[in-house]
Write a protein that holds these residues in place. Sequence first.
Motif, mmCIF file in Angstrom:
data_model
loop_
_atom_site.group_PDB
_atom_site.id
_atom_site.type_symbol
_atom_site.label_atom_id
_atom_site.label_comp_id
_atom_site.label_asym_id
_atom_site.label_seq_id
_atom_site.Cartn_x
_atom_site.Cartn_y
_atom_site.Cartn_z
ATOM 1 N N LEU A 135 0.783 -1.233 0.000
ATOM 2 C CA LEU A 135 0.000 0.000 0.000
ATOM 3 C C LEU A 135 0.819 1.289 0.000
ATOM 4 C CD1 LEU A 135 -2.913 -0.945 2.445
ATOM 5 C CD2 LEU A 135 -2.877 -0.995 -0.068
ATOM 6 N N PHE A 136 2.040 1.250 0.538
ATOM 7 C CA PHE A 136 2.863 2.477 0.567
ATOM 8 C C PHE A 136 4.321 2.155 0.852
ATOM 9 C CE2 PHE A 136 1.208 1.870 4.849
ATOM 10 C CZ PHE A 136 2.290 2.138 5.681
ATOM 11 N N ASP A 137 5.162 3.137 0.585
ATOM 12 C CA ASP A 137 6.604 3.023 0.807
ATOM 13 C C ASP A 137 6.918 3.449 2.245
ATOM 14 O OD1 ASP A 137 9.383 3.043 0.725
ATOM 15 O OD2 ASP A 137 9.501 4.801 -0.587
ATOM 16 N N TRP A 138 7.312 2.499 3.064
ATOM 17 C CA TRP A 138 7.612 2.754 4.478
ATOM 18 C C TRP A 138 8.673 3.834 4.648
ATOM 19 C CZ3 TRP A 138 6.218 2.636 9.298
ATOM 20 C CH2 TRP A 138 7.175 2.717 10.311
ATOM 21 N N ASN A 139 9.752 3.759 3.900
ATOM 22 C CA ASN A 139 10.846 4.718 4.059
ATOM 23 C C ASN A 139 10.411 6.150 3.763
ATOM 24 O OD1 ASN A 139 12.771 2.810 4.890
ATOM 25 N ND2 ASN A 139 13.084 2.183 2.765
ATOM 26 N N SER B 99 10.833 9.070 6.676
ATOM 27 C CA SER B 99 11.810 10.143 6.502
ATOM 28 C C SER B 99 11.243 11.498 6.107
ATOM 29 C CB SER B 99 12.850 9.716 5.464
ATOM 30 O OG SER B 99 12.218 9.526 4.209
ATOM 31 N N GLN B 100 10.080 11.538 5.547
ATOM 32 C CA GLN B 100 9.641 12.801 4.968
ATOM 33 C C GLN B 100 8.426 13.442 5.620
ATOM 34 O OE1 GLN B 100 9.108 12.080 0.811
ATOM 35 N NE2 GLN B 100 11.246 11.555 0.487
ATOM 36 N N GLN B 101 7.868 12.864 6.630
ATOM 37 C CA GLN B 101 6.627 13.399 7.151
ATOM 38 C C GLN B 101 6.700 13.743 8.628
ATOM 39 O OE1 GLN B 101 3.658 10.474 6.150
ATOM 40 N NE2 GLN B 101 3.557 11.136 4.024
ATOM 41 N N SER B 102 5.894 14.742 9.017
ATOM 42 C CA SER B 102 5.758 15.106 10.432
ATOM 43 C C SER B 102 4.804 14.111 11.103
ATOM 44 C CB SER B 102 5.169 16.516 10.541
ATOM 45 O OG SER B 102 3.802 16.510 10.146
ATOM 46 N N PRO B 103 4.737 14.102 12.434
ATOM 47 C CA PRO B 103 3.802 13.199 13.114
ATOM 48 C C PRO B 103 2.355 13.355 12.629
ATOM 49 C CG PRO B 103 5.357 14.039 14.704
ATOM 50 C CD PRO B 103 5.620 14.772 13.405
ATOM 51 N N VAL B 104 1.878 14.577 12.477
ATOM 52 C CA VAL B 104 0.499 14.794 12.022
ATOM 53 C C VAL B 104 0.324 14.247 10.608
ATOM 54 C CG1 VAL B 104 -1.209 16.560 11.389
ATOM 55 C CG2 VAL B 104 0.022 16.741 13.558
ATOM 56 N N GLN B 105 1.306 14.462 9.745
ATOM 57 C CA GLN B 105 1.228 13.933 8.379
ATOM 58 C C GLN B 105 1.249 12.406 8.372
ATOM 59 O OE1 GLN B 105 4.648 16.127 6.956
ATOM 60 N NE2 GLN B 105 3.359 17.347 5.579
ATOM 61 N N ARG B 106 2.100 11.813 9.227
ATOM 62 C CA ARG B 106 2.154 10.349 9.297
ATOM 63 C C ARG B 106 0.843 9.771 9.809
ATOM 64 N NH1 ARG B 106 7.866 11.158 11.006
ATOM 65 N NH2 ARG B 106 7.145 11.231 13.160
ATOM 66 N N LEU B 107 0.261 10.397 10.815
ATOM 67 C CA LEU B 107 -1.028 9.945 11.336
ATOM 68 C C LEU B 107 -2.116 10.076 10.280
ATOM 69 C CD1 LEU B 107 -0.666 11.524 14.868
ATOM 70 C CD2 LEU B 107 -1.026 9.086 14.439
ATOM 71 N N ASP B 108 -2.142 11.203 9.610
ATOM 72 C CA ASP B 108 -3.129 11.413 8.550
ATOM 73 C C ASP B 108 -2.955 10.370 7.446
ATOM 74 O OD1 ASP B 108 -5.324 13.071 7.595
ATOM 75 O OD2 ASP B 108 -3.961 13.663 5.985
ATOM 76 N N HIS B 109 -1.707 10.085 7.108
ATOM 77 C CA HIS B 109 -1.402 9.067 6.091
ATOM 78 C C HIS B 109 -1.968 7.707 6.505
ATOM 79 C CE1 HIS B 109 1.167 5.905 4.298
ATOM 80 N NE2 HIS B 109 1.013 6.638 3.211
ATOM 81 N N ALA B 110 -1.688 7.287 7.733
ATOM 82 C CA ALA B 110 -2.158 5.980 8.213
ATOM 83 C C ALA B 110 -3.682 5.917 8.238
ATOM 84 C CB ALA B 110 -1.595 5.699 9.607
#
Length: 175
Positions: free
Chosen positions: A53-57, A61-72
């Motif tokens: 579903l997505f590239d873990w790396n 490496s490229q996202q803030s906590p809020v961006q990572r949470l939104d992504h998940a």
Amino acid sequence: MAGLQQTNSEKILLSWVRQSTRNYPQVNVINFTTSWSDGLAFNALLHSHRPDLFDWNAVVSQQSPVQRLDHAFNIARQHLGIEKLLDPEDVATACPDKKSILMYVTSLFQVLPQQVTMEAIREVEMLPRHSRVTREEHIQVHHQHHYSQEVSCFTFLLSSCCSKVVVCLTYPISL
């Protein structure tokens, strides 16, 4: 205070999460509060079961906590059909709400493979006591004990061989 002790349901769920995220060195889930605030645990849990579903790396490496949470949360909604029950800004805090995290992780548990080994459960049993209940969790449990009207969050039933877990979920009246 019985509410302060980690229930068997939580231990099994935490064991499943730790077992699923074991190959992600950036992730060390020891509770249902602070371990989730940077978004890595949610993404690792999803990636461990659905690496297509997505590239873990890229997420690490490229996202803030809020961006990572939104992504998940978006990946879970789009590909697993799990509604976005949490706001990233509410989770990316010093101490996110334990019951909210439990409810969302339980939703993931219902749709992802559920193998939980006895070794993973024993590992959770060996976690240091202080890592299980923070002062904030103690205050929150005490407050909720006196002021909230809620239904228990969920119950797990183990099959005889402990290899499959069935979840019964009841949503709280208020969060």
